[in-house]
Each structure stands twice: as C-alpha cells, then as structure tokens.
Design an enzyme around this catalytic site. Structure first.
Site, mmCIF file in Angstrom:
data_model
loop_
_atom_site.group_PDB
_atom_site.id
_atom_site.type_symbol
_atom_site.label_atom_id
_atom_site.label_comp_id
_atom_site.label_asym_id
_atom_site.label_seq_id
_atom_site.Cartn_x
_atom_site.Cartn_y
_atom_site.Cartn_z
ATOM 1 N N ARG A 101 -9.523 1.401 8.665
ATOM 2 C CA ARG A 101 -9.022 0.020 8.834
ATOM 3 C C ARG A 101 -10.354 -0.524 9.731
ATOM 4 N NH1 ARG A 101 -3.214 0.870 8.852
ATOM 5 N NH2 ARG A 101 -2.109 -1.128 8.959
ATOM 6 N N ARG B 227 11.034 -5.814 4.623
ATOM 7 C CA ARG B 227 10.955 -4.493 4.361
ATOM 8 C C ARG B 227 12.141 -3.851 5.410
ATOM 9 N NH1 ARG B 227 5.094 -1.922 5.332
ATOM 10 N NH2 ARG B 227 5.032 -3.090 7.249
ATOM 11 N N ARG C 212 -0.273 -8.707 13.006
ATOM 12 C CA ARG C 212 -0.846 -7.677 12.338
ATOM 13 C C ARG C 212 -1.984 -8.209 11.213
ATOM 14 N NH1 ARG C 212 4.092 -5.175 10.384
ATOM 15 N NH2 ARG C 212 2.707 -3.954 8.894
ATOM 16 N N LYS D 283 0.816 -1.282 -0.059
ATOM 17 C CA LYS D 283 0.218 -0.008 0.032
ATOM 18 C C LYS D 283 0.757 1.274 0.101
ATOM 19 C CE LYS D 283 -2.234 -0.787 4.055
ATOM 20 N NZ LYS D 283 -1.546 -2.194 4.305
ATOM 21 N N ARG E 30 11.356 -2.180 10.801
ATOM 22 C CA ARG E 30 10.246 -1.342 11.616
ATOM 23 C C ARG E 30 10.044 -2.600 12.795
ATOM 24 N NH1 ARG E 30 5.012 0.257 8.245
ATOM 25 N NH2 ARG E 30 4.001 -0.882 10.008
HETATM 26 P P1 AMP Z 1 0.949 0.713 9.068
HETATM 27 O O1 AMP Z 1 2.165 1.623 8.835
HETATM 28 O O2 AMP Z 1 -0.207 1.320 8.451
HETATM 29 O O3 AMP Z 1 0.991 -0.782 8.782
HETATM 30 O O4 AMP Z 1 0.552 0.993 10.491
HETATM 31 C C1 AMP Z 1 1.353 0.784 11.683
HETATM 32 C C2 AMP Z 1 0.348 0.625 12.889
HETATM 33 O O5 AMP Z 1 -0.068 1.806 13.226
HETATM 34 C C3 AMP Z 1 -0.602 -0.419 12.932
HETATM 35 O O6 AMP Z 1 -0.341 -1.658 12.856
HETATM 36 C C4 AMP Z 1 -1.759 -0.061 13.801
HETATM 37 O O7 AMP Z 1 -1.275 -0.215 15.034
HETATM 38 C C5 AMP Z 1 -1.489 1.643 13.648
HETATM 39 N N1 AMP Z 1 -2.342 2.202 12.695
HETATM 40 C C6 AMP Z 1 -2.181 2.845 11.705
HETATM 41 N N2 AMP Z 1 -3.247 3.110 10.918
HETATM 42 C C7 AMP Z 1 -4.381 2.804 11.718
HETATM 43 C C8 AMP Z 1 -5.531 2.818 11.785
HETATM 44 N N3 AMP Z 1 -6.310 3.464 10.789
HETATM 45 N N4 AMP Z 1 -6.276 2.492 12.791
HETATM 46 C C9 AMP Z 1 -5.839 1.894 13.881
HETATM 47 N N5 AMP Z 1 -4.501 1.753 13.903
HETATM 48 C C10 AMP Z 1 -3.760 2.271 12.885
#
Ligand code: AMP
Length: 209
Positions: free
Chosen positions: A88, A122, A166, A13, A155
């Site tokens: 999400r 990653r 996740r 994404k 990360r």
């Molecule tokens: P990402 O970089 O999009 O994979 O996000 C990393 C982490 O941030 C996720 O595993 C969640 O813990 C938190 N996070 C990011 N976006 C959201 C969202 N829209 N709602 C809830 N938690 C989020």
C-alpha cells in the site's frame, strides 16, 4: 502465480482475490484480515495497529512488512499467492520486490460514486471473514453468513467518515503504486463496475488465464 491486487477501498479486491485464489489454488493473503485477527486476539501487533485502522490511516510500514514477510514464507505460499491489500506504499512495494518477484499487479478501478455505494453496503462475517454486500452479493438468509450462519456485522472502518479517510489515504499513499507497477511492465487494469462474475471474467481475461 504471484499476484498483487491494487485498488481503492470498496473496489472489490477481497472478493475478486478470493475467487481467483479458489481458481488457482494459491492462498489469498489479506493484510487487512491478518491485522483484524491480531486486533481481535489482542496481540502486541493488534494493539499497535488498532488506532491506525480505526482512523482509516495505514499501519506503519515496518509492522506490515514483517508480518507479510512471515506469512509469505509459510509453506502454502511457496507455489504462489494473491496479495490483497499489500503493498500500500512505495516502501512496501520495494520490500516485496526484495522478497519475491511477482507476475502481475491487477489494478481494479471504479468511478468515485460507485466507491461510496460499495463501501456503505459491505457486511462481513466476524467468524469466517466471508464478505457480502447488501445490494451486490447479499447472503441467502438476510444478515447471516451463508458459510457458517454467524450474524453479519459492519466493519468499524466502514463508517462513512472513516471510508472517506481511507479513500484519501489510498489517493495519497497507494495510488502512486499504479505508476510503480506500470513502469515495470507489471500493471494489468480491470474495470471493476458490474456484477461480481462479470468482473471476475475481466480479471481472468486480463491475466490471460
Ligand atoms: P483492508 O481490509 O485491506 O481494507 O485493510 C483495513 C485496514 O488495515 C487499512 O485501512 C489499514 O489501516 C490496515 N492495513 C491493511 N493492509 C495494510 C498495509 N499493507 N499497510 C498498512 N496498513 C494496512
């Protein structure tokens, strides 16, 4: 254009949203990046969000919704945006619908084996947030960011146990959004296996850009 990118962790994404943001000249809004910045800066939001992020769970809806609402009201997002990682949950999707109409939700889908491979390779730049992959998109100088030269890091939530959590979180809480957007005639499906540019081509075709 106002777009949402859906897809499990590791579907690409962030990479595809960044390329499309450059092409369309609208900002990519990554809730994950905003949250990580808050954690790094030790803000109140960061302190509240960190434990959820570390365990692969979702940060509570109210926190993420108000944060995203603020971001989408900034002047650069008036002409459009690409949301990467939001919504999400159904509650978040409903909040977004109350805030602004969107043109499409792009769902990047992939076989489960590919997902594990993607997530374990990653690497990210802690300075400028550029994203690399040891197999698919390696930096020119090993272990260093092409843009700013900073040593790349893994990360913390890309550890295998957290990746599994996740993906489970995605299946349980985020996958229902595919039906939500399909029912509203907004879903655009893109197969996300292959080279970055091939996938980008599919995204453009699917969106008729
Ligand atoms: P990402 O970089 O999009 O994979 O996000 C990393 C982490 O941030 C996720 O595993 C969640 O813990 C938190 N996070 C990011 N976006 C959201 C969202 N829209 N709602 C809830 N938690 C989020």
């Amino acid at each position: 254009m106002r777009l949402v990118f859906l897809g499990p962790p590791g579907a690409g994404k962030g990479t595809q949203a960044a390329k499309l943001s450059t092409k369309l000249g609208v900002p990519r809004v990554s809730t994950g990046d905003i949250l990580r910045r808050n954690v790094a800066e030790g803000t109140d939001l960061g302190k509240k969000a960190q434990s959820y992020m570390d365990s692969g769970a979702l940060v509570p809806d109210d926190l993420v919704i108000s944060m995203t609402e603020r971001r989408l009201k900034e002047p650069d997002a008036r002409q459009g945006f690409i949301l990467d990682g939001f919504p999400r949950t159904l509650v978040q999707a409903q909040a977004l619908a109350g805030l602004t109409p969107i043109d499409a939700a792009v769902n990047l889908f992939l076989e489960p084996e590919d997902l594990i491979k993607r997530n374990t390779g990653r690497r990210v730049c802690p300075n400028c947030e550029a994203v690399y992959h040891v197999l698919m998109n390696s930096p020119r100088k090993e272990g260093h960011c092409d843009r700013c030269g900073t040593p790349l890091t893994i990360r913390p939530d890309d550890r295998p146990d957290v990746v599994r959590a996740r993906i489970e979180t995605y299946d349980r809480q985020t996958a229902p959004l595919i039906k939500y957007y399909r029912d509203r005639g907004l879903l655009v499906e893109v197969y996300a296996s292959g080279l970055i540019d091939e996938i980008f081509h599919r995204v453009l075709e699917a969106l008729k850009i």
